[in-house]
Design a protein around this motif. Structure first.
Motif, PDB file in Angstrom:
ATOM      1  N   ARG A  86     -25.201 -41.114   1.513  1.00 46.88           N
ATOM      2  CA  ARG A  86     -26.665 -41.235   1.592  1.00 46.88           C
ATOM      3  C   ARG A  86     -27.270 -40.034   2.316  1.00 46.88           C
ATOM      4  O   ARG A  86     -28.335 -39.548   1.929  1.00 46.88           O
ATOM      5  N   GLU A  87     -26.596 -39.533   3.352  1.00 43.61           N
ATOM      6  CA  GLU A  87     -27.079 -38.356   4.072  1.00 43.61           C
ATOM      7  C   GLU A  87     -27.063 -37.131   3.165  1.00 43.61           C
ATOM      8  O   GLU A  87     -27.996 -36.330   3.164  1.00 43.61           O
ATOM      9  N   SER A  88     -26.018 -36.982   2.390  1.00 45.24           N
ATOM     10  CA  SER A  88     -25.933 -35.860   1.452  1.00 45.24           C
ATOM     11  C   SER A  88     -27.059 -35.933   0.420  1.00 45.24           C
ATOM     12  O   SER A  88     -27.686 -34.917   0.105  1.00 45.24           O
ATOM     13  N   GLU A  89     -27.332 -37.128  -0.081  1.00 46.65           N
ATOM     14  CA  GLU A  89     -28.435 -37.308  -1.035  1.00 46.65           C
ATOM     15  C   GLU A  89     -29.777 -36.996  -0.376  1.00 46.65           C
ATOM     16  O   GLU A  89     -30.641 -36.369  -0.982  1.00 46.65           O
ATOM     17  N   ARG A  90     -29.954 -37.409   0.873  1.00 45.53           N
ATOM     18  CA  ARG A  90     -31.199 -37.131   1.601  1.00 45.53           C
ATOM     19  C   ARG A  90     -31.396 -35.634   1.772  1.00 45.53           C
ATOM     20  O   ARG A  90     -32.483 -35.106   1.556  1.00 45.53           O
ATOM     21  N   SER A 132     -30.152 -33.267  -0.104  1.00 52.19           N
ATOM     22  CA  SER A 132     -30.448 -32.680  -1.418  1.00 52.19           C
ATOM     23  C   SER A 132     -31.904 -32.891  -1.794  1.00 52.19           C
ATOM     24  O   SER A 132     -32.569 -31.960  -2.267  1.00 52.19           O
ATOM     25  N   ARG A 133     -32.408 -34.103  -1.590  1.00 49.76           N
ATOM     26  CA  ARG A 133     -33.827 -34.374  -1.884  1.00 49.76           C
ATOM     27  C   ARG A 133     -34.731 -33.480  -1.038  1.00 49.76           C
ATOM     28  O   ARG A 133     -35.713 -32.929  -1.541  1.00 49.76           O
ATOM     29  N   PHE A 134     -34.393 -33.326   0.235  1.00 50.51           N
ATOM     30  CA  PHE A 134     -35.191 -32.488   1.123  1.00 50.51           C
ATOM     31  C   PHE A 134     -35.181 -31.032   0.655  1.00 50.51           C
ATOM     32  O   PHE A 134     -36.215 -30.367   0.628  1.00 50.51           O
ATOM     33  N   ALA A 135     -34.015 -30.523   0.285  1.00 54.59           N
ATOM     34  CA  ALA A 135     -33.900 -29.130  -0.162  1.00 54.59           C
ATOM     35  C   ALA A 135     -34.708 -28.896  -1.433  1.00 54.59           C
ATOM     36  O   ALA A 135     -35.421 -27.892  -1.556  1.00 54.59           O
ATOM     37  N   ILE A 136     -34.634 -29.831  -2.373  1.00 56.29           N
ATOM     38  CA  ILE A 136     -35.369 -29.683  -3.630  1.00 56.29           C
ATOM     39  C   ILE A 136     -36.869 -29.785  -3.388  1.00 56.29           C
ATOM     40  O   ILE A 136     -37.649 -28.974  -3.896  1.00 56.29           O
ATOM     41  N   THR A 137     -37.282 -30.754  -2.586  1.00 56.57           N
ATOM     42  CA  THR A 137     -38.712 -30.916  -2.288  1.00 56.57           C
ATOM     43  C   THR A 137     -39.252 -29.688  -1.567  1.00 56.57           C
ATOM     44  O   THR A 137     -40.323 -29.184  -1.903  1.00 56.57           O
ATOM     45  N   SER A 138     -38.506 -29.188  -0.592  1.00 53.54           N
ATOM     46  CA  SER A 138     -38.942 -27.997   0.143  1.00 53.54           C
ATOM     47  C   SER A 138     -39.044 -26.787  -0.770  1.00 53.54           C
ATOM     48  O   SER A 138     -40.013 -26.020  -0.694  1.00 53.54           O
ATOM     49  N   ALA A 139     -38.063 -26.614  -1.646  1.00 53.65           N
ATOM     50  CA  ALA A 139     -38.086 -25.469  -2.567  1.00 53.65           C
ATOM     51  C   ALA A 139     -39.275 -25.579  -3.519  1.00 53.65           C
ATOM     52  O   ALA A 139     -39.939 -24.576  -3.811  1.00 53.65           O
ATOM     53  N   ARG A 174     -32.026 -41.268   8.962  1.00 56.75           N
ATOM     54  CA  ARG A 174     -30.904 -40.336   9.058  1.00 56.75           C
ATOM     55  C   ARG A 174     -29.591 -41.085   8.899  1.00 56.75           C
ATOM     56  O   ARG A 174     -29.001 -41.568   9.857  1.00 56.75           O
ATOM     57  N   PRO A 175     -29.101 -41.194   7.682  1.00 54.37           N
ATOM     58  CA  PRO A 175     -27.831 -41.888   7.452  1.00 54.37           C
ATOM     59  C   PRO A 175     -26.655 -41.246   8.184  1.00 54.37           C
ATOM     60  O   PRO A 175     -25.672 -41.902   8.458  1.00 54.37           O
ATOM     61  N   LEU A 176     -26.784 -39.969   8.525  1.00 54.63           N
ATOM     62  CA  LEU A 176     -25.691 -39.306   9.229  1.00 54.63           C
ATOM     63  C   LEU A 176     -25.433 -39.956  10.582  1.00 54.63           C
ATOM     64  O   LEU A 176     -24.288 -40.072  11.020  1.00 54.63           O
ATOM     65  N   LEU A 177     -26.497 -40.419  11.242  1.00 57.85           N
ATOM     66  CA  LEU A 177     -26.315 -41.107  12.519  1.00 57.85           C
ATOM     67  C   LEU A 177     -25.520 -42.397  12.329  1.00 57.85           C
ATOM     68  O   LEU A 177     -24.645 -42.730  13.133  1.00 57.85           O
TER      69      LEU A 177
END
Length: 186
Positions: free
Chosen positions: A32-36, A38-45, A154-157
């Motif tokens: 889930r953290e990896s997906e989050r 990726s979504r953040f990187a795509i949205t930011s770009a 933050r799923p990483l937590l």
């Protein structure tokens, strides 16, 4: 005579199950953290490309205006009402705006490349931001609320917490190996 040994109470089995379950939950949280991310990187770009696209007309309009100022400065100078420095300043303004446009176009190219990379597209594939740049809704949370919301998303937590639980369960399982077992012997 052969003996049958059957363990009635194995103190190491439950911690092993707990460790496996916690490890599974940690892996799920890491996904889930990896997906989050990726979504953040795509949205930011995409937002960077929208912003870069929005800068182009601004610089083009600035060039139009500075060109008009230059034209007026030259007309006034021809009539003898302005010094040469006035036309030189107007020319510098036009050149500065042209440089700004060139930089904005370079930023747009970089932003397109960044979005293509985030989407894992081939470098030669054209990428466009088709949505206009619009302001988003206001942020409705105060600082403590923002921090709580950020921690919840933050799923990483959660993954780190589950990894810790798995490690603690493995420690319990290792300790159980040295404890006595209750069993039947026939």
């Amino acid at each position: 005579a052969p003996a049958l040994n059957h363990t009635l109470v194995d103190l190491g089995r439950a911690p092993l199950r707990q460790a496996a379950a916690a490890t599974r939950l940690a892996a799920s949280a890491e996904l889930r953290e990896s997906e989050r991310r990726s979504r953040f990187a795509i949205t930011s770009a995409y937002l960077n490309l929208q912003l870069a696209d929005a800068q182009i007309p601004v610089w083009q309009r600035a060039i139009d205006l500075s060109t008009a100022v230059l034209r007026d400065a030259r007309a006034i100078r021809r009539r003898g009402l302005a010094a040469r420095i006035d036309t030189l300043q107007a020319e510098a303004l036009v050149e500065g705006d042209r440089q700004g446009l060139a930089e904005a176009e370079a930023q747009r190219t970089i932003a397109r490349s960044g979005l293509a990379r985030a989407l894992n597209l081939p470098p030669d594939q054209a990428v466009e931001a088709t949505d206009p740049l619009t302001p988003g809704p206001g942020w409705g949370l105060d600082l403590p609320g923002s921090i709580r919301a950020a921690l919840q998303e933050r799923p990483l937590l959660e993954a780190h917490s589950q990894q810790r639980q798995a490690q603690l369960a493995q420690v319990k399982a290792a300790r159980a190996l040295v404890r006595p077992r209750i069993g039947l012997l026939r």
